[in-house]
Design a protein around this motif. Structure first.
Motif, PDB file in Angstrom:
ATOM      1  N   MET A 128       6.107  -7.279   6.223  1.00 54.40           N
ATOM      2  CA  MET A 128       6.311  -6.251   5.315  1.00 54.40           C
ATOM      3  C   MET A 128       6.725  -4.913   5.996  1.00 54.40           C
ATOM      4  O   MET A 128       6.147  -4.576   7.148  1.00 54.40           O
ATOM      5  N   GLY A 129       7.600  -4.170   5.405  1.00 51.50           N
ATOM      6  CA  GLY A 129       8.262  -3.025   6.077  1.00 51.50           C
ATOM      7  C   GLY A 129       7.042  -1.985   6.385  1.00 51.50           C
ATOM      8  O   GLY A 129       6.129  -1.839   5.575  1.00 51.50           O
ATOM      9  N   SER A 130       7.137  -1.173   7.263  1.00 51.60           N
ATOM     10  CA  SER A 130       6.222   0.021   7.503  1.00 51.60           C
ATOM     11  C   SER A 130       5.925   0.846   6.295  1.00 51.60           C
ATOM     12  O   SER A 130       4.942   1.337   6.102  1.00 51.60           O
ATOM     13  N   LYS A 131       7.155   1.077   5.686  1.00 51.09           N
ATOM     14  CA  LYS A 131       7.049   1.939   4.467  1.00 51.09           C
ATOM     15  C   LYS A 131       6.291   1.662   3.349  1.00 51.09           C
ATOM     16  O   LYS A 131       5.912   2.542   2.453  1.00 51.09           O
ATOM     17  N   TYR A 132       5.825   0.426   3.466  1.00 48.63           N
ATOM     18  CA  TYR A 132       4.936  -0.199   2.213  1.00 48.63           C
ATOM     19  C   TYR A 132       3.481  -0.373   2.970  1.00 48.63           C
ATOM     20  O   TYR A 132       2.593  -1.136   2.350  1.00 48.63           O
ATOM     21  N   LYS A 133       3.218  -0.048   4.003  1.00 44.06           N
ATOM     22  CA  LYS A 133       1.804  -0.032   4.714  1.00 44.06           C
ATOM     23  C   LYS A 133       1.111   1.337   4.934  1.00 44.06           C
ATOM     24  O   LYS A 133       0.958   1.782   5.947  1.00 44.06           O
ATOM     25  N   GLU A 134       0.596   1.900   3.809  1.00 40.08           N
ATOM     26  CA  GLU A 134      -0.105   3.029   3.923  1.00 40.08           C
ATOM     27  C   GLU A 134       0.842   4.289   4.867  1.00 40.08           C
ATOM     28  O   GLU A 134       0.167   5.034   5.465  1.00 40.08           O
ATOM     29  N   THR A 135       1.879   4.451   4.484  1.00 37.12           N
ATOM     30  CA  THR A 135       2.620   5.673   5.012  1.00 37.12           C
ATOM     31  C   THR A 135       3.056   6.562   4.099  1.00 37.12           C
ATOM     32  O   THR A 135       3.862   7.682   4.451  1.00 37.12           O
ATOM     33  N   SER A 136       3.328   6.196   2.968  1.00 37.99           N
ATOM     34  CA  SER A 136       3.621   7.007   1.652  1.00 37.99           C
ATOM     35  C   SER A 136       5.164   7.349   1.774  1.00 37.99           C
ATOM     36  O   SER A 136       5.655   8.419   1.265  1.00 37.99           O
ATOM     37  N   GLN A 137       5.787   6.434   2.424  1.00 38.35           N
ATOM     38  CA  GLN A 137       7.250   6.353   2.538  1.00 38.35           C
ATOM     39  C   GLN A 137       8.154   5.392   1.587  1.00 38.35           C
ATOM     40  O   GLN A 137       9.262   5.521   1.652  1.00 38.35           O
ATOM     41  N   GLY A 138       7.543   4.516   0.885  1.00 34.37           N
ATOM     42  CA  GLY A 138       8.145   3.662  -0.102  1.00 34.37           C
ATOM     43  C   GLY A 138       7.551   3.418  -1.288  1.00 34.37           C
ATOM     44  O   GLY A 138       6.340   3.691  -1.463  1.00 34.37           O
ATOM     45  N   GLY A 139       8.021   2.586  -2.186  1.00 31.85           N
ATOM     46  CA  GLY A 139       7.240   2.152  -3.185  1.00 31.85           C
ATOM     47  C   GLY A 139       7.011   3.117  -4.247  1.00 31.85           C
ATOM     48  O   GLY A 139       7.729   4.205  -4.545  1.00 31.85           O
ATOM     49  N   CYS A 193       0.969  -1.054  -0.070  1.00 27.23           N
ATOM     50  CA  CYS A 193       0.013  -0.089   0.018  1.00 27.23           C
ATOM     51  C   CYS A 193       0.977   1.102  -0.062  1.00 27.23           C
ATOM     52  O   CYS A 193       1.650   1.582   1.002  1.00 27.23           O
ATOM     53  N   ASP A 194       0.997   1.868  -1.269  1.00 24.57           N
ATOM     54  CA  ASP A 194       2.020   2.965  -1.239  1.00 24.57           C
ATOM     55  C   ASP A 194       1.332   4.050  -2.078  1.00 24.57           C
ATOM     56  O   ASP A 194       1.942   4.634  -3.147  1.00 24.57           O
ATOM     57  N   PRO A 195       0.425   4.683  -1.535  1.00 22.98           N
ATOM     58  CA  PRO A 195      -0.402   5.759  -2.298  1.00 22.98           C
ATOM     59  C   PRO A 195       0.423   6.954  -2.483  1.00 22.98           C
ATOM     60  O   PRO A 195       1.145   7.502  -1.428  1.00 22.98           O
ATOM     61  N   VAL A 196       0.534   7.655  -3.645  1.00 22.61           N
ATOM     62  CA  VAL A 196       1.444   8.861  -3.961  1.00 22.61           C
ATOM     63  C   VAL A 196       0.643  10.000  -3.279  1.00 22.61           C
ATOM     64  O   VAL A 196      -0.404  10.147  -3.505  1.00 22.61           O
ATOM     65  N   ALA A 197       1.654  10.793  -2.633  1.00 17.37           N
ATOM     66  CA  ALA A 197       1.196  11.741  -1.577  1.00 17.37           C
ATOM     67  C   ALA A 197      -0.085  11.530  -0.701  1.00 17.37           C
ATOM     68  O   ALA A 197      -0.891  12.521  -0.145  1.00 17.37           O
TER      69      ALA A 197
END
Length: 467
Positions: free
Chosen positions: A448-459, A394-398
């Motif tokens: 799964m790393g937290s940056k890929y779990k709805e934080t918009s910090q990865g992907g 989950c990597d929503p842009v912005a």
């Protein structure tokens, strides 16, 4: 707690069930506590003000998901089901001017939106990635009351104490509620189906009827179905630019117009049916991104998958009936309940496999059931669809529920139909049970790393074009 079909499917507003609907509901619950005479802090004086802090994913993607606005609306006394999306901007603007909450049953409460909703990026609360703390203060600035809430996906909200109580086995919860078919796993569901000779939809229906009348069940099933189809229709009528700053264009209307123009011209390719499923799903998720009314299915971010597949059934499948739509919804809700209880439907907890993956699994099961599949074929369809979403981030842009979320719902719908079709071609026997697939999803979410779990910090969120 008995998990009803109307817990899985809830009418609300976008753009997020966990980041918009959940916080709005939590704020409403806090008002109820303040009204209801719950004990205040020792020594506290007269109630005078409230504040909120957002933590974890609610902080990192709260702006893009309108979490701060949702908290404000909840503290103004609004709930997702009765919120008019067209009134939101005016209500928020007036609160910024008045800096006061006027709600029934409480004194006027000081609340400055620019100061009293804090995005705390440093503290992640222990119970869930979507945590928030609501506080009330007395006239001297002393703490009057405090509660911690977790928005656990799909608009569900629990306090710290309630989260501890959720550990109870789903079978036991349903048994205590008096459900005649208290299945807590897919294996139990199949065993009970064999023993009773009943379909999954029939067992789910009888469980619901232990909680409500048939008239109430029928009325609310119709309401949910109509709300889903209305959202598809609205999304296919509207065009323009979605809010949030990415300048993403609505595309569902243009694609729908093209598909209508091609009908009867013998120009369509066989794979055009995929475009129909995509446009139905994209219409819903464009509405969601715009803050419109949608139905959690099981979440807002995945709200387009199930309505798209059910619309595909209604408008494109030979022999489709209204009873088939009812069977579709009941079956999908049974599968969604298993996934929610035994893993998660929260993108902030397990990534998008828990949102679009769960929605695709539910839709595959629903379509398979509506087309006459056996219980074993239905379980197989649900497993196929979920299996092929495992690991999805989950990597929503912005922090906006737009890229990649809108198109992703279209692909989730296509996978659901493919899964149902494959299952119907077999006899229901298969290698990987649905229960094991659900557990694999849960374990994958933990790893799964937290940056890929709805934080918009990865992907995709950190790989966007330079503007």
């Amino acid at each position: 707690m008995f998990l009803s079909i109307f817990d899985i499917f809830k009418v609300g507003i976008g753009p997020s069930s966990s980041h918009t609907m959940g916080p709005m509901t939590a704020a409403g619950r806090f008002l109820d506590d303040l009204r209801g005479g719950r004990e205040k802090e020792p020594g506290a004086g007269e109630l005078a003000a409230v504040s909120a802090s957002l933590h974890g994913s609610l902080a990192f993607t709260g702006k893009g998901h309108a979490t701060d606005r949702a908290v404000m609306l909840g503290l103004m006394g609004f709930l997702p089901a009765n919120m008019d999306p067209d009134a939101v901007d005016e209500l928020i603007a007036s609160l910024h001017v008045d800096k006061t909450l006027q709600v029934d049953g409480l004194p006027a409460l000081a609340f400055d939106p620019s100061r009293d909703v804090v995005f705390d990026y440093d503290l992640t609360l222990p119970g869930h990635a979507n945590g928030m703390i609501l506080k009330a203060w007395d006239t001297s600035g002393n703490l009057y009351m405090q509660e911690t809430y977790y928005s656990v996906g799909g608009g569900f909200v629990v306090t710290e104490a309630e989260m501890a109580g959720q550990e109870q086995d789903l079978h036991a919860q349903q048994e205590q509620a008096g459900c005649p078919h208290p299945f807590g796993s897919a294996e139990e569901m199949l065993q009970m189906g064999k023993a009773s000779g009943k379909t999954i939809a029939k067992m789910k229906e009888e469980n619901e009827l232990a909680m409500m009348s048939r008239a109430e069940l029928d009325r609310n099933l119709t309401l949910i179905r109509d709300a889903m189809f209305d959202c598809v229709d609205r999304g296919m009528r509207l065009d323009g630019i979605l809010p949030g700053g990415l300048n993403v264009k609505r595309r569902a209307k243009s694609i729908h117009d093209q598909l209508l123009a091609e009908q009867g011209m013998n120009r369509g390719q066989p794979h055009t049916i995929n475009d129909w499923m995509s446009v139905y799903a994209m219409a819903v998720n464009e509405e969601n991104a715009a803050g419109g009314k949608v139905v959690t299915s099981p979440t807002n971010g995945a709200a387009g998958v199930l309505p798209a597949v059910m619309r595909y059934y209604k408008d494109h499948c030979i022999g489709a009936t209204e009873d088939g739509q009812r069977t579709f919804l009941l079956t999908a809700a049974a599968i969604g309940g298993l996934i929610k209880h035994n893993a998660s439907i929260s993108g902030a907890e397990v990534g998008c496999q828990g949102e679009v993956g769960s929605a695709s699994s539910m839709a595959a099961a629903g379509l398979c059931a509506a087309l006459g599949g056996s219980n074993e074929q239905i379980e197989n369809a649900a497993e196929i669809a979920l299996e092929h979403h495992l690991g999805m981030t989950c990597d929503p842009v912005a922090g906006l529920v737009q890229v990649p979320c809108i198109e992703r719902n279209g692909l989730g719908a296509i996978k659901a139909v493919s899964a149902a079709s494959l299952a119907l071609r077999g006899d229901g026997t298969h290698f990987m049970p649905l229960d094991n697939c659900i557990e694999a999803m849960r374990q994958t979410g933990i790893d799964m790393g937290s940056k890929y779990k709805e934080t918009s910090q990865g992907g995709l969120a950190v790989n966007i074009p330079e503007c």
